[in-house]
Motif scaffolding. Sequence first.
Motif, PDB file in Angstrom:
ATOM      1  N   UNK A  71       0.593  -1.449  -0.336  1.00 42.45           N
ATOM      2  CA  UNK A  71      -0.184  -0.420  -0.282  1.00 42.45           C
ATOM      3  C   UNK A  71       0.754   1.354   0.034  1.00 42.45           C
ATOM      4  N   UNK A  72       2.074   1.430  -0.341  1.00 44.41           N
ATOM      5  CA  UNK A  72       2.715   2.751  -0.063  1.00 44.41           C
ATOM      6  C   UNK A  72       2.823   2.269  -1.193  1.00 44.41           C
ATOM      7  N   UNK A  73       3.056   4.246  -1.778  1.00 42.43           N
ATOM      8  CA  UNK A  73       2.644   4.491  -3.325  1.00 42.43           C
ATOM      9  C   UNK A  73       4.311   5.237  -3.638  1.00 42.43           C
ATOM     10  N   UNK A  74       4.790   5.953  -2.785  1.00 43.33           N
ATOM     11  CA  UNK A  74       5.717   6.134  -2.959  1.00 43.33           C
ATOM     12  C   UNK A  74       6.969   7.434  -1.910  1.00 43.33           C
ATOM     13  N   UNK A  75       8.050   7.582  -1.699  1.00 40.45           N
ATOM     14  CA  UNK A  75       8.514   7.454  -0.646  1.00 40.45           C
ATOM     15  C   UNK A  75       9.434   9.020  -1.735  1.00 40.45           C
ATOM     16  N   UNK A  76       9.661  10.086  -0.684  1.00 44.42           N
ATOM     17  CA  UNK A  76      10.529  10.859  -1.044  1.00 44.42           C
ATOM     18  C   UNK A  76      11.559  11.332   0.367  1.00 44.42           C
ATOM     19  N   UNK A  77      12.802  11.956  -0.093  1.00 43.28           N
ATOM     20  CA  UNK A  77      13.269  12.054   1.747  1.00 43.28           C
ATOM     21  C   UNK A  77      13.675  13.725   1.435  1.00 43.28           C
ATOM     22  N   UNK A  81      14.829  13.369   7.227  1.00 49.52           N
ATOM     23  CA  UNK A  81      13.187  11.843   7.250  1.00 49.52           C
ATOM     24  C   UNK A  81      13.178  11.730   5.912  1.00 49.52           C
ATOM     25  N   UNK A  82      12.935  10.201   6.024  1.00 48.85           N
ATOM     26  CA  UNK A  82      11.735   9.186   4.847  1.00 48.85           C
ATOM     27  C   UNK A  82      10.219   9.676   5.246  1.00 48.85           C
ATOM     28  N   UNK A  83       9.894  10.237   3.540  1.00 50.93           N
ATOM     29  CA  UNK A  83       7.789  10.094   3.720  1.00 50.93           C
ATOM     30  C   UNK A  83       7.521   9.621   2.844  1.00 50.93           C
ATOM     31  N   UNK A  84       6.559   8.516   3.674  1.00 49.05           N
ATOM     32  CA  UNK A  84       5.870   7.558   2.557  1.00 49.05           C
ATOM     33  C   UNK A  84       4.394   7.873   2.403  1.00 49.05           C
ATOM     34  N   UNK A  85       4.507   7.825   1.031  1.00 49.58           N
ATOM     35  CA  UNK A  85       2.845   8.380   0.629  1.00 49.58           C
ATOM     36  C   UNK A  85       1.721   6.640   0.314  1.00 49.58           C
ATOM     37  N   UNK A  86       0.902   7.191   1.148  1.00 48.70           N
ATOM     38  CA  UNK A  86       0.366   5.535   1.283  1.00 48.70           C
ATOM     39  C   UNK A  86      -0.974   5.673   0.592  1.00 48.70           C
ATOM     40  N   UNK A  87      -1.737   4.784  -0.369  1.00 53.11           N
ATOM     41  CA  UNK A  87      -2.785   5.032  -1.717  1.00 53.11           C
ATOM     42  C   UNK A  87      -3.574   5.028  -0.887  1.00 53.11           C
ATOM     43  N   UNK A  88      -4.749   6.049  -1.307  1.00 55.83           N
ATOM     44  CA  UNK A  88      -5.693   6.103  -0.966  1.00 55.83           C
ATOM     45  C   UNK A  88      -6.677   4.990  -0.794  1.00 55.83           C
TER      46      UNK A  88
END
Length: 587
Positions: A71-77, A81-88
């Motif tokens: 369910x993790x769509x993508x990520x960014x640093x 800090x590691x940011x996680x984008x979760x699928x709707x």
Amino acid sequence: MTIKQHIQSKISEIVSKLYGIENVTLEVQKNKTEFEGDFTIVIFPLVKLAKKSPDVLGNELGEEIKNQIDFIENFGIVKGFLNLKVKDAAFLQEFSETEKNFGSIPSKNETVMVEYSSPNTNKPLHLGHIRNNLLGFSVAEILKADGYNVIKTQIINDRGIHICKSMLAWEKFGNGETPESTGLKGDKLVGNYYVEFDKLYKSEIKAQVADGIDEETAKKQAPSIIEAQEMLLKWEQNDADVRKLWEMMNSWVYAGFNQTYARLGVNFDQVQYESNTYLLGKDLIQQGLDNGVLYKKEDGSVWCDLTDEGLDQKLLLRSDGTSVYMTQDLGTAVERFKDNDIQRLIYTVGNEQDYHFQVLFKILKKLGYNWADHLYHLSYGMVELPEGKMKSREGTVVDADDLVQEMYLTAKEKSQELGKLEHLSDEEKEKSYEIVGLGALKYFILKVDPKKKMLFNPAESIDFNGNTGPFIQYTYARIQSLLDKANYSKKGLSDAYLPNVGEKDLIMLLSEFKDVVAKASESLSPALVANYVYELVKAYNSFYQNNPILNQDDENAKQFRLQISDLAGKTIKKGLSLLGINVVNRM
């Protein structure tokens, strides 16, 4: 398992797999920055251990998390800090799971006894008892909500010199008056005589000091205290007249206590009386002497040496063979475990008794009771009003009934001033004043960490804005009004709907409720539940302000927002119920 918990559990595995590093917890937080992402992982703790830069670590972790969690769509640093984008779709799934499992509690197959209240029968309940009762009752409810079986109990201190003082004063000055003849609650009537005794006693001491007797001697030989001691001796010898007077006056007090408990909304599964338990524990003394845990002094008194535990030597039996409170508490604890299939016993008692419980638990352990490891003193701080401390002997105690009535009247005055309840019938208004007033009192007291001393301010507690009971109750009523207007009935959610940021925040908060209850159960702190409910209410109000519901053209959005409002309302109501607080549907 929530989205956050799922991510948290995977991280440890991934860190171990990538870097061979064990026992490192990387904290997963809700992302509150303007950068894209629903969750943030703080990766700084790994930098020194893995000997890599934050950006390299972030990319390696992000890729592995994305590969392992579907369910993790993508990520960014961003700056370590590691940011996680979760699928709707994962949020919608989380919402459905939270809704479906709301109220389901897997049993822990463990029974916990919670003791609270435990008053003396020589005076009414006061402000300190209010915090005690609200705390004990709430902890019991939270433990139940976390899957425990719970036995709520109290031991009433219904014998002793303090009881005889009230009895003696009533005999001297009462002229046969009763609660019925005076119109007073029985506990208040008896409490008045406790105060009368103290006045008499002090006047006798003063007179003797004026005659040249030193104060300590005067305290011991004042006629009233000698009479009270003689009455106690007669009680212990089962003197018929003394016992009859004692039973009559105690019955008045119990009736009064029960009225106060009913209005506070607290109850008990078991009640013990010190008059039945004060001889308990004496058999334990012989057992302790036989196995060398206790020792006898030359005067015949029995002691327990706890100096090896960093404590003092403790008297358990006086030289005349009479027991002390500690002896009784030892016997009562043993009887509770003998008579009930309990695995834990929690004593809700103020922090002035911290040392007493340290000693009690250590002695029980020395006597060979392994369940002593499962005894816990829920120690709480004093509660004061802005006017200062209370002294019950001088009659300046803050009476529990008076304070509860003041809360009711303040709620009534505030509601009328704000015009909040004008649309209700007189009967509904009265019920609302009571619920709002008691809710304000309970919430204000329970939102504070039990260990902290607190100042209770009635006026501040009943504000309809801020971190207060009425503010939370008002939000609940607003949700019920919304659902009524919409003629809401639950329908299935559309997979096509994409929740916005405010809705995701609310979903995440709602999914955390069971975890909050579990943490409150573990720490025995209703404050965790209280402050969670406040955060939920703030998040809901923000959602409500920023998302049209009734005038929403998109039927999927309207249905989802009604459904999330319904679950928010149920969660608020359940959270408040764990604090012993009721709600009203209209305010």
